[in-house]
Design a protein around this motif. Structure first.
Motif, mmCIF file in Angstrom:
data_model
loop_
_atom_site.group_PDB
_atom_site.id
_atom_site.type_symbol
_atom_site.label_atom_id
_atom_site.label_comp_id
_atom_site.label_asym_id
_atom_site.label_seq_id
_atom_site.Cartn_x
_atom_site.Cartn_y
_atom_site.Cartn_z
ATOM 1 N N VAL A 92 -0.526 14.209 -3.454
ATOM 2 C CA VAL A 92 -0.494 12.839 -2.947
ATOM 3 C C VAL A 92 -1.756 12.548 -2.153
ATOM 4 O O VAL A 92 -2.085 13.263 -1.201
ATOM 5 N N THR A 93 -2.453 11.482 -2.535
ATOM 6 C CA THR A 93 -3.611 10.990 -1.797
ATOM 7 C C THR A 93 -3.127 9.852 -0.913
ATOM 8 O O THR A 93 -2.482 8.916 -1.397
ATOM 9 N N ALA A 94 -3.419 9.930 0.375
ATOM 10 C CA ALA A 94 -2.958 8.939 1.344
ATOM 11 C C ALA A 94 -3.663 7.601 1.153
ATOM 12 O O ALA A 94 -4.814 7.556 0.703
ATOM 13 N N PRO A 95 -2.976 6.519 1.520
ATOM 14 C CA PRO A 95 -3.646 5.217 1.497
ATOM 15 C C PRO A 95 -4.680 5.158 2.615
ATOM 16 O O PRO A 95 -4.595 5.893 3.604
ATOM 17 N N THR A 96 -5.660 4.296 2.447
ATOM 18 C CA THR A 96 -6.658 4.057 3.492
ATOM 19 C C THR A 96 -6.649 2.572 3.801
ATOM 20 O O THR A 96 -5.885 1.803 3.205
ATOM 21 N N GLU A 97 -7.526 2.158 4.686
ATOM 22 C CA GLU A 97 -7.627 0.745 5.024
ATOM 23 C C GLU A 97 -7.963 -0.104 3.797
ATOM 24 O O GLU A 97 -7.554 -1.250 3.691
ATOM 25 N N ASP A 98 -8.725 0.479 2.862
ATOM 26 C CA ASP A 98 -9.196 -0.270 1.706
ATOM 27 C C ASP A 98 -8.562 0.130 0.373
ATOM 28 O O ASP A 98 -8.690 -0.600 -0.601
ATOM 29 N N ALA A 99 -7.929 1.302 0.321
ATOM 30 C CA ALA A 99 -7.468 1.812 -0.973
ATOM 31 C C ALA A 99 -5.989 2.165 -0.959
ATOM 32 O O ALA A 99 -5.446 2.647 0.039
ATOM 33 N N ALA A 100 -5.365 1.936 -2.095
ATOM 34 C CA ALA A 100 -3.968 2.304 -2.303
ATOM 35 C C ALA A 100 -3.852 3.826 -2.406
ATOM 36 O O ALA A 100 -4.845 4.514 -2.652
ATOM 37 N N ARG A 155 0.829 -5.516 -5.936
ATOM 38 C CA ARG A 155 1.082 -6.932 -5.644
ATOM 39 C C ARG A 155 0.251 -7.418 -4.463
ATOM 40 O O ARG A 155 0.053 -8.615 -4.294
ATOM 41 N N GLY A 156 -0.195 -6.465 -3.606
ATOM 42 C CA GLY A 156 -0.985 -6.828 -2.439
ATOM 43 C C GLY A 156 -0.159 -7.361 -1.284
ATOM 44 O O GLY A 156 -0.703 -7.817 -0.279
ATOM 45 N N THR A 157 1.163 -7.317 -1.412
ATOM 46 C CA THR A 157 2.062 -7.878 -0.412
ATOM 47 C C THR A 157 3.071 -6.848 0.040
ATOM 48 O O THR A 157 3.718 -6.210 -0.793
ATOM 49 N N SER A 217 11.822 -13.356 9.150
ATOM 50 C CA SER A 217 11.490 -14.061 10.375
ATOM 51 C C SER A 217 11.130 -13.130 11.530
ATOM 52 O O SER A 217 10.640 -13.586 12.534
ATOM 53 N N THR A 218 11.408 -11.821 11.403
ATOM 54 C CA THR A 218 11.178 -10.928 12.532
ATOM 55 C C THR A 218 9.985 -9.993 12.366
ATOM 56 O O THR A 218 9.599 -9.349 13.320
ATOM 57 N N VAL A 219 9.421 -9.878 11.186
ATOM 58 C CA VAL A 219 8.335 -8.918 10.963
ATOM 59 C C VAL A 219 7.087 -9.660 10.484
ATOM 60 O O VAL A 219 7.147 -10.444 9.547
ATOM 61 N N ALA A 220 5.964 -9.393 11.148
ATOM 62 C CA ALA A 220 4.707 -10.019 10.737
ATOM 63 C C ALA A 220 4.261 -9.460 9.389
ATOM 64 O O ALA A 220 4.395 -8.275 9.130
ATOM 65 N N VAL A 221 3.716 -10.324 8.531
ATOM 66 C CA VAL A 221 3.286 -9.907 7.206
ATOM 67 C C VAL A 221 1.768 -9.751 7.188
ATOM 68 O O VAL A 221 1.044 -10.602 7.680
ATOM 69 N N THR A 222 1.303 -8.637 6.656
ATOM 70 C CA THR A 222 -0.128 -8.439 6.420
ATOM 71 C C THR A 222 -0.284 -8.180 4.931
ATOM 72 O O THR A 222 0.574 -8.546 4.152
ATOM 73 N N THR A 223 -1.358 -7.551 4.517
ATOM 74 C CA THR A 223 -1.547 -7.270 3.098
ATOM 75 C C THR A 223 -1.594 -5.771 2.845
ATOM 76 O O THR A 223 -1.832 -4.987 3.755
ATOM 77 N N CYS A 224 -1.361 -5.416 1.596
ATOM 78 C CA CYS A 224 -1.450 -4.021 1.160
ATOM 79 C C CYS A 224 -2.777 -3.842 0.425
ATOM 80 O O CYS A 224 -3.096 -4.649 -0.451
ATOM 81 N N PRO A 225 -3.550 -2.799 0.746
ATOM 82 C CA PRO A 225 -4.814 -2.589 0.032
ATOM 83 C C PRO A 225 -4.542 -2.284 -1.437
ATOM 84 O O PRO A 225 -3.603 -1.561 -1.759
ATOM 85 N N SER A 226 -5.343 -2.842 -2.315
ATOM 86 C CA SER A 226 -5.074 -2.668 -3.741
ATOM 87 C C SER A 226 -6.190 -1.948 -4.496
ATOM 88 O O SER A 226 -6.069 -1.717 -5.694
ATOM 89 N N SER A 227 -7.259 -1.579 -3.808
ATOM 90 C CA SER A 227 -8.343 -0.860 -4.486
ATOM 91 C C SER A 227 -7.873 0.515 -4.923
ATOM 92 O O SER A 227 -7.038 1.145 -4.277
ATOM 93 N N THR A 228 -8.438 1.000 -6.004
ATOM 94 C CA THR A 228 -8.120 2.333 -6.511
ATOM 95 C C THR A 228 -8.627 3.376 -5.527
ATOM 96 O O THR A 228 -9.731 3.251 -4.992
ATOM 97 N N PRO A 229 -7.833 4.428 -5.263
ATOM 98 C CA PRO A 229 -8.302 5.456 -4.341
ATOM 99 C C PRO A 229 -9.511 6.202 -4.891
ATOM 100 O O PRO A 229 -9.707 6.272 -6.103
ATOM 101 N N TYR A 254 4.257 0.230 -0.226
ATOM 102 C CA TYR A 254 4.777 1.450 -0.842
ATOM 103 C C TYR A 254 4.375 1.548 -2.313
ATOM 104 O O TYR A 254 4.090 0.555 -2.983
ATOM 105 N N LEU A 255 4.378 2.794 -2.769
ATOM 106 C CA LEU A 255 4.141 3.133 -4.169
ATOM 107 C C LEU A 255 5.299 4.026 -4.599
ATOM 108 O O LEU A 255 5.606 4.997 -3.911
ATOM 109 N N GLY A 256 5.956 3.691 -5.706
ATOM 110 C CA GLY A 256 7.069 4.489 -6.208
ATOM 111 C C GLY A 256 6.729 5.102 -7.557
ATOM 112 O O GLY A 256 6.301 4.408 -8.479
ATOM 113 N N VAL A 257 6.896 6.436 -7.656
ATOM 114 C CA VAL A 257 6.557 7.178 -8.874
ATOM 115 C C VAL A 257 7.766 7.987 -9.313
ATOM 116 O O VAL A 257 8.446 8.612 -8.493
ATOM 117 N N ASN A 258 8.029 7.992 -10.617
ATOM 118 C CA ASN A 258 9.136 8.761 -11.175
ATOM 119 C C ASN A 258 8.661 10.186 -11.465
ATOM 120 O O ASN A 258 7.701 10.388 -12.217
#
Length: 196
Positions: A70-78, A132-134, A39-51, A115-119
Motif C-alpha cells: 500500500v502506497t499512502a496518499p499525499t497532499e497531491d496524489a491518491a 471522484r475528487g470528493t 451539515s456537521t462536517v466540512a467538505v474538502t477535496t480528495c487528491p486525484s493524481s496518480t501516485p 477512500y480507495l476500496g480494492v477487492n
C-alpha cells in the motif's frame, strides 16, 4: 457513460455501507443521518493524481493468501494498492500509514474521509472517492464493521489502511460492486474531519 455508471455504483456502495451496518432498510433514517452528516462536517477535496510509481509502500502485508503493498496518499496524489491475488485475511488488520495529531475519532463520530476500496480476490478497484475528487461523509455507527475498526480511535488527519475479512465487510457479498461472498477487502482511508 462509464463515469455516470461509476458514480451511481459509488452512491449505491455508500448506501450499502450504511445499510449493512445498521441491518436496516429504513430509508428515512438513512436520509436523515445523511443530512445530519452533511451539515456537521466540512467538505474538502480528495487528491486525484496518480501516485508516484517510485514511491516506497507504507505498508506491505502478507495475508492468509496473497499479499498487498500500500502506497499512502499525499497532499497531491491518491493512494495505491498493489495486490498479489488472491489476497485474503483471517482477521481484520489495520495499519496507520500516515500518523497525525488531530482529535481522536470517537466510535460514533460523523467523519469526512477520502477512500480507495480494492477487492483482494482480483485486485480490482471497486470504489474510490479519490477518482471522484470528493470525500464521503457518514456516521461511524452507520457503516460496516471494518470501516469502524479502521477509523475509530485514529487521529483526524491520519491515513490508514485496513484489510478486512468478509465478515467485517460484506458477508453476503455486494454484486453491484463486484464483491462476492467471502471476499477480503482493502481500504485506504484518509481522515479529513470528525464531529461528535
Amino acid at each position: 457513460m462509464f463515469t455516470v455508471r461509476r458514480a451511481a455504483l459509488a452512491s449505491t456502495l455508500l448506501l450499502t455501507l450504511a445499510l449493512s451496518a445498521c441491518n436496516s432498510t429504513d430509508d428515512t433514517a438513512a436520509e436523515s443521518s445523511g443530512q445530519a452528516a452533511a451539515s456537521t462536517v466540512a467538505v474538502t477535496t480528495c487528491p486525484s493524481s496518480t501516485p508516484d510509481a517510485s514511491a516506497t509502500p507504507a505498508w506491505e502485508f502478507d495475508g492468509a493468501t496473497g499479499a498487498i503493498a500500500v502506497t499512502a496518499p499525499t497532499e497531491d496524489a491518491a493512494p495505491a494498492v498493489e495486490v498479489t491475488t488472491p489476497f485474503s485475511v483471517d482477521e481484520t488488520t489495520v495499519q496507520t500509514l500516515v500518523p497525525a495529531s488531530g482529535a481522536i475519532v470517537e466510535d460514533t463520530a460523523t467523519v469526512s474521509v477520502c477512500y480507495l476500496g480494492v477487492n483482494g480476490r482480483d485486485g480490482s478497484v471497486f470504489d474510490s472517492s479519490y477518482e471522484r475528487g470528493t470525500p464521503a461523509e457518514f456516521p461511524l455507527d452507520g457503516v460496516v464493521t471494518g470501516f469502524q475498526k479502521a477509523i475509530a480511535g485514529q487521529n483526524v488527519g491520519a491515513a490508514v489502511a485496513v484489510a478486512m475479512t468478509s465478515a467485517d465487510g460484506y458477508p453476503e457479498g455486494n454484486p453491484q460492486a463486484g464483491i462476492e461472498q467471502g471476499d477480503t477487502l482493502v481500504f485506504v482511508i484518509q481522515i479529513l474531519g470528525a464531529e461528535g
